[in-house]
Motif scaffolding. Sequence first.
Motif, PDB file in Angstrom:
ATOM      1  N   LEU A  51       0.773  -1.380  -0.243  1.00  0.00           N
ATOM      2  CA  LEU A  51       0.104  -0.109   0.107  1.00  0.00           C
ATOM      3  C   LEU A  51       0.897   1.335  -0.031  1.00  0.00           C
ATOM      4  O   LEU A  51       2.062   1.279   0.336  1.00  0.00           O
ATOM      5  CB  LEU A  51      -0.790  -0.165   1.262  1.00  0.00           C
ATOM      6  N   ARG A  52       0.286   2.370  -0.323  1.00  0.00           N
ATOM      7  CA  ARG A  52       1.069   3.391  -0.240  1.00  0.00           C
ATOM      8  C   ARG A  52       1.609   3.997   1.099  1.00  0.00           C
ATOM      9  O   ARG A  52       1.089   3.404   2.091  1.00  0.00           O
ATOM     10  CB  ARG A  52      -0.028   4.724  -0.325  1.00  0.00           C
ATOM     11  N   ARG A  53       2.842   4.546   1.113  1.00  0.00           N
ATOM     12  CA  ARG A  53       3.538   4.863   2.309  1.00  0.00           C
ATOM     13  C   ARG A  53       3.973   3.673   3.351  1.00  0.00           C
ATOM     14  O   ARG A  53       4.332   3.848   4.449  1.00  0.00           O
ATOM     15  CB  ARG A  53       2.360   5.911   3.384  1.00  0.00           C
ATOM     16  N   GLY A  55       6.523   1.734   2.784  1.00  0.00           N
ATOM     17  CA  GLY A  55       7.992   1.905   2.930  1.00  0.00           C
ATOM     18  C   GLY A  55       8.764   1.119   1.826  1.00  0.00           C
ATOM     19  O   GLY A  55      10.036   1.083   1.920  1.00  0.00           O
ATOM     20  N   LYS A  56       8.339   0.965   0.542  1.00  0.00           N
ATOM     21  CA  LYS A  56       8.737   0.459  -0.677  1.00  0.00           C
ATOM     22  C   LYS A  56       9.911   1.258  -1.150  1.00  0.00           C
ATOM     23  O   LYS A  56      11.051   0.517  -1.110  1.00  0.00           O
ATOM     24  CB  LYS A  56       7.660   0.301  -1.691  1.00  0.00           C
ATOM     25  N   SER A  57       9.798   2.285  -1.319  1.00  0.00           N
ATOM     26  CA  SER A  57      10.852   3.130  -1.852  1.00  0.00           C
ATOM     27  C   SER A  57      11.852   3.404  -0.829  1.00  0.00           C
ATOM     28  O   SER A  57      13.087   3.233  -1.188  1.00  0.00           O
ATOM     29  CB  SER A  57      10.395   4.470  -2.308  1.00  0.00           C
ATOM     30  N   SER A  58      11.619   3.695   0.365  1.00  0.00           N
ATOM     31  CA  SER A  58      12.646   3.674   1.343  1.00  0.00           C
ATOM     32  C   SER A  58      13.478   2.362   1.398  1.00  0.00           C
ATOM     33  O   SER A  58      14.734   2.562   1.735  1.00  0.00           O
ATOM     34  CB  SER A  58      11.906   3.824   2.691  1.00  0.00           C
ATOM     35  N   ILE A  59      12.893   1.243   1.285  1.00  0.00           N
ATOM     36  CA  ILE A  59      13.787   0.011   1.546  1.00  0.00           C
ATOM     37  C   ILE A  59      14.726   0.046   0.164  1.00  0.00           C
ATOM     38  O   ILE A  59      15.671  -0.192   0.528  1.00  0.00           O
ATOM     39  CB  ILE A  59      12.580  -1.340   1.260  1.00  0.00           C
ATOM     40  N   GLU A  76       9.338  11.496  -2.076  1.00  0.00           N
ATOM     41  CA  GLU A  76       7.971  11.830  -2.525  1.00  0.00           C
ATOM     42  C   GLU A  76       7.286  10.606  -2.791  1.00  0.00           C
ATOM     43  O   GLU A  76       7.975   9.412  -3.330  1.00  0.00           O
ATOM     44  CB  GLU A  76       8.328  12.686  -3.988  1.00  0.00           C
ATOM     45  N   SER A  77       6.066  10.471  -2.928  1.00  0.00           N
ATOM     46  CA  SER A  77       5.210   9.456  -3.125  1.00  0.00           C
ATOM     47  C   SER A  77       5.533   8.925  -4.688  1.00  0.00           C
ATOM     48  O   SER A  77       5.578   9.781  -5.697  1.00  0.00           O
ATOM     49  CB  SER A  77       3.770   9.747  -3.250  1.00  0.00           C
ATOM     50  N   THR A  78       5.432   7.496  -4.819  1.00  0.00           N
ATOM     51  CA  THR A  78       5.716   7.176  -5.978  1.00  0.00           C
ATOM     52  C   THR A  78       4.470   6.959  -7.005  1.00  0.00           C
ATOM     53  O   THR A  78       3.580   6.397  -6.256  1.00  0.00           O
ATOM     54  CB  THR A  78       6.396   5.521  -6.090  1.00  0.00           C
ATOM     55  N   ASN A  79       4.530   7.502  -8.247  1.00  0.00           N
ATOM     56  CA  ASN A  79       3.228   7.209  -8.816  1.00  0.00           C
ATOM     57  C   ASN A  79       3.290   6.658 -10.050  1.00  0.00           C
ATOM     58  O   ASN A  79       2.516   6.685 -11.053  1.00  0.00           O
ATOM     59  CB  ASN A  79       2.540   8.760  -9.163  1.00  0.00           C
ATOM     60  N   VAL A 162       8.812  -2.115  12.062  1.00  0.00           N
ATOM     61  CA  VAL A 162       8.616  -2.757  13.434  1.00  0.00           C
ATOM     62  C   VAL A 162       9.531  -2.078  14.429  1.00  0.00           C
ATOM     63  O   VAL A 162       9.277  -2.281  15.667  1.00  0.00           O
ATOM     64  CB  VAL A 162       8.733  -4.186  13.247  1.00  0.00           C
ATOM     65  N   ASP A 163      10.343  -0.855  13.922  1.00  0.00           N
ATOM     66  CA  ASP A 163      11.133  -0.130  14.994  1.00  0.00           C
ATOM     67  C   ASP A 163      10.187   0.397  15.878  1.00  0.00           C
ATOM     68  O   ASP A 163      10.478   0.859  17.087  1.00  0.00           O
ATOM     69  CB  ASP A 163      12.036   0.669  14.348  1.00  0.00           C
ATOM     70  N   GLY A 164       8.931   0.671  15.392  1.00  0.00           N
ATOM     71  CA  GLY A 164       8.074   1.522  16.329  1.00  0.00           C
ATOM     72  C   GLY A 164       7.113   0.529  17.231  1.00  0.00           C
ATOM     73  O   GLY A 164       6.402   0.945  17.999  1.00  0.00           O
TER      74      GLY A 164
END
Length: 382
Positions: A51-53, A55-59, A76-79, A162-164
């Motif tokens: 889903l959006r946000r 964490g895909k791009s961050s990974i 930025e969000s990936t579109n 899961v850090d949170g």
Amino acid sequence: MSIQYEVEQLSDSYGVADSFPKDFGYGEEEADIEDSPAPSDSKPRILLMGLRRSGKSSIQKVVFHKMSPNETLFLESTNKIYKDDISSSSFVNFQIWDFPGQVDFFDPTFDYEMIFRGTGALIFVIDAQDDYVEALSRLHLTVSRAYRVNPEINFEVFIHKVDGLSDDHKIETQRDIHQRANDDLVDASLEKLHLSFYLTSIYDHSIFEAFSKVVQKLIPQLPTLENLLNIFISNSGIEKAFLFDVVSKIYIATDSSPVDMQSYELCCDMIDVVIDVSCIYGLKEDGSGSAYDKESMAIIKLNNTTVLYLKEVTKFLALVCILREESFERKGLIDYNFHCFRKAIHEVFEVGVSTPRPAGLQAMGSPCSKAVALNGTPRNTI
Ligand SMILES: Nc1nc2c(ncn2[C@@H]2O[C@H](COP(=O)(O)OP(=O)(O)OP(=O)(O)O)[C@@H](O)[C@H]2O)c(=O)[nH]1
């Protein structure tokens, strides 16, 4: 923990690299879903979906582009589908496809058959800090469609951020997601579809460990690599050895002894230190040259009598060993065995596992099998 640090490959100039050296840079391309696949799209690929946000791009940025986790706050969000062909700088000869969170499988222009047919692994990212009911529904839709096109795909679920969560909450979340996802598959008569689950965060090494496991499943030579590492460490008095993809710090193979995260993290930190120092002192004044080449090696002696020993294996791979200081006194033996090991690795990747044992491996089984063990008594290795 004080460390002594010897880096063999230091240039005489002090060019300051403003970023990771170019030969570690790799082509990045953005393409619309509608884009017809370029030839490079024929490569096996790892898909990052979720889903959006989630964490895909961050990974992708943290693992393959050395981005620090805090910088991902500004992504930025990936579109569009973001295809990252990392094979020019990484052993991981795959394309990482980062899908935008809002992909609609029912969109007739979305050729999911083409996408899934060339996929080696599909990683579905779930934000564990968020309500994951919708994510589980999207997971089920995605994996069931992909499985119908290509049942050979490895389905990996990253229970992310899961850090949170507290340790108890992590375990409870993993159990709940595992249970619900598999119940959905049973209800859809897809019991044969196997999901693997990993607890991950970009703020520690868990994301690197999880990606290492995903990539290892896609390497046909893995058993041969593990065998070579076992022979090498048993004849060299080495406690643990990892074969690292330098740019991503993914370990593509290790010996058969258990992997403890502290050893893995120590080796990851060593790679970071060696590459960062080499980027500063290993390049020429004009920034040309390579921060990592066949002369690259490093020795770090820790104050607990442990030695970390890094040696270049190929343009993308480095061997990082953990051994006792007294074992390291036989550096000549270790370097000779390493020479055989490196030759065998090159032959394994050149020849492939389907042919008879390459000469390099025979070297591991003939001259090296006469390699004198640390206690001075020769023993056969194969
Ligand atoms: N706490 C925490 N935050 C994370 C982690 N990974 C990513 N994030 C944050 O999650 C937010 C979204 O990350 P993205 O990588 O943009 O998510 P995405 O799935 O690519 O989002 P889309 O591009 O909209 O599909 C950012 O603020 C990241 O900093 C993690 O492991 N832990």
